[in-house]
Design an enzyme around this catalytic site. Structure first.
Site, mmCIF file in Angstrom:
data_model
loop_
_atom_site.group_PDB
_atom_site.id
_atom_site.type_symbol
_atom_site.label_atom_id
_atom_site.label_comp_id
_atom_site.label_asym_id
_atom_site.label_seq_id
_atom_site.Cartn_x
_atom_site.Cartn_y
_atom_site.Cartn_z
ATOM 1 N N ARG A 31 0.824 -1.210 0.000
ATOM 2 C CA ARG A 31 0.000 0.000 0.000
ATOM 3 C C ARG A 31 0.857 1.259 0.000
ATOM 4 O O ARG A 31 0.488 2.264 -0.611
ATOM 5 C CB ARG A 31 -0.947 -0.030 1.201
ATOM 6 C CG ARG A 31 -2.074 -1.059 1.052
ATOM 7 C CD ARG A 31 -2.733 -1.357 2.400
ATOM 8 N NE ARG A 31 -3.901 -2.221 2.278
ATOM 9 C CZ ARG A 31 -3.858 -3.541 2.172
ATOM 10 N NH1 ARG A 31 -2.673 -4.164 2.145
ATOM 11 N NH2 ARG A 31 -4.975 -4.252 2.094
ATOM 12 N N ASP A 320 -3.975 -15.383 8.036
ATOM 13 C CA ASP A 320 -2.674 -15.791 7.484
ATOM 14 C C ASP A 320 -1.811 -16.539 8.495
ATOM 15 O O ASP A 320 -0.757 -17.062 8.129
ATOM 16 C CB ASP A 320 -1.904 -14.570 6.978
ATOM 17 C CG ASP A 320 -2.429 -14.068 5.643
ATOM 18 O OD1 ASP A 320 -3.023 -14.874 4.896
ATOM 19 O OD2 ASP A 320 -2.265 -12.880 5.353
ATOM 20 N N LYS A 347 -6.603 -19.715 -0.225
ATOM 21 C CA LYS A 347 -5.389 -18.913 -0.109
ATOM 22 C C LYS A 347 -4.384 -19.422 -1.153
ATOM 23 O O LYS A 347 -4.774 -20.031 -2.148
ATOM 24 C CB LYS A 347 -4.841 -18.983 1.323
ATOM 25 C CG LYS A 347 -5.822 -18.476 2.386
ATOM 26 C CD LYS A 347 -6.187 -17.005 2.212
ATOM 27 C CE LYS A 347 -5.130 -16.082 2.744
ATOM 28 N NZ LYS A 347 -5.518 -14.650 2.678
#
EC number: 2.5.1.19
Length: 440
Positions: A31, A320, A347
């Protein structure tokens, strides 16, 4: 030499010790580059994760006309071009293994005046994208997938987007972020409401870049037409990478480690709550804030773990970290029950199946369900594990090897470089018994 011959041999080492610097957060690094590229002015990013996924994202913005300097491996200086300054690419944009990169870029590129194509590696090319392209289409975007909803994504530019109030059927920070990024370019306001709160990296960082955005757990709203102001970002250590050392220090007798400046985004740290429920001894020191993200040093000491029912409310905040948690459960006394985790099946691999199969190979009883598993703690034996090219599966079984009665061979570990370059070197220095064979 192909990646399939690149493997680890993991066996009992010593008690884990030391003060460890974990690489920068992957989600924040993605990001930071994206938003710095869209900002007016020059931004410096420190602590950037020098991994394959994040390099792919930086390379994509270079192909979109953004000048990015690399003074050192963990630094990027990004010369922003503004929200309307990206240039048409001359070739397909390769996201590598990065689902975050592809889904966020889908939202961003849907709003541009030019066409683009997003491609990925073999693993990413199997991942579902309609969860992103669906809401973007509601905003007026035109994005084509394969017939089964997987990449490549063909993004048709020149569309006039309009804001929507999107009620997401899935708890996914990537879906939310794609809609919000498209919303920056849309007419009117765009809002996202989620079934469960997810990570708010996008909201926090957009705010750090000067965007007016209202957000609270499970909700976010912004208006289109805003510009981003360049800002410097210090990327915290990646909690998902730290998770493997948190679990390893918790289960290897005599261990005590300090993990420095780890990102503790409240939507990311479900593993800490789960491990504490199991009896782990984890303390937080030196709290601070980096680029809108809370950080702290984590001190982890060995403690005997006991099985637990993992609350479903924690699942989105540790999606995760389940491969690491499964190893903690295998090392614990009693049963650990996981439910509500069906997302793990889509995933980088089907992580529920991969972890259940791998632990059974090592002699651990695992009862798999459609949305979770029951892990019966006990002795961890030896065996050969297929990581399915999934970096988190590979690192999880490197930890399992530290309690093995023999040794654990983990195959196909080259993909660890996508999120944690240098994992094996750092692990060896901390006390892991870990050898690397068959380097590419």
């Amino acid at each position: 030499m192909s990646s399939s011959t690149h493997h680890w041999i993991a066996r009992r080492g010593t008690a884990l010790q030391g003060s460890l610097a974990i690489p920068g957060d992957k989600s924040v690094s993605h990001r930071a580059v994206m938003f710095a590229a869209l900002a007016d002015g020059v931004s410096q990013i420190d602590g950037f994760l020098e991994g394959e996924d994040t390099r792919s994202t930086a390379a994509i913005f270079a192909k979109l006309g953004v000048r990015i300097e690399t003074p050192s491996a963990s630094q990027r200086i990004v010369h922003g071009v503004g929200v309307d300054g990206l240039q048409p690419p001359t070739e397909a944009l390769d996201c590598g293994n990065a689902g975050t990169g592809m889904r966020l870029l889908a939202g961003l590129l849907a709003a541009q005046r030019f066409d683009s194509v997003l491609v990925g590696d073999e693993s990413l090319s199997k991942r579902p994208m309609r969860r992103v392209t669906g809401p973007l289409a509601q905003m007026g975007a035109r994005i084509e997938t394969q017939d089964d909803g997987t990449p490549p994504l063909h993004v048709h530019g020149g569309q006039a987007l309009h804001g929507i109030d999107f009620v997401s059927p899935v708890a996914s920070a990537q879906v939310k972020s794609a809609v919000l990024l498209a919303g920056l370019y849309a007419q009117g306001e765009t809002s996202v409401t989620e079934p469960h709160p997810t990570r708010d990296y996008t909201e926090r960082m957009l705010s750090a870049f000067g965007v007016e955005i209202d957000f609270s757990p499970g909700k976010a709203r912004l208006r289109g037409g805003q510009r981003l102001r360049a800002t410097d970002i210090a990327v915290p250590a990646d909690f998902s990478s730290a998770a493997f050392f948190i679990v390893a220090a918790s289960i290897v007798p005599g261990s005590e480690v300090v993990l420095r400046a780890v990102g503790l985004n409240p939507r990311r740290t479900g593993l800490l709550a789960a491990l504490r429920l199991m009896g782990a001894e984890i303390s937080e020191e030196n709290h601070a804030e980096h680029g809108g993200e809370p950080v702290a040093d984590l001190r982890v000491r060995y403690a005997p773990l006991r099985g637990a029912q993992i609350p479903e409310a924690l699942v989105p905040d540790m999606i995760d970290e389940f491969p690491a948690l499964f190893v903690a459960a295998a090392a614990a006394s009693g049963q650990t029950v996981v439910t509500g985790a069906a997302e793990l099946r889509v995933k980088e691999s089907d992580r529920l199946a991969a972890m259940a199969t791998g632990l059974r190979t090592l002699g651990v009883q695992v009862d798999e369900t459609p949305d979770g598993a029951t892990i019966h703690g006990g002795s961890i034996g030896s065996g050969v594990i297929e990581s399915h090219g999934d970096h988190r599966i590979a690192m999880a079984f490197a930890i399992a090897g530290q309690l093995s009665t023999g040794q654990v061979q983990v195959n196909d570990v080259a993909n660890v470089a996508t999120s944690f370059p240098g994992f094996d070197t750092l692990a060896q220095g901390a006390g892991f018994g870990l050898e690397t064979a068959g380097r590419r």
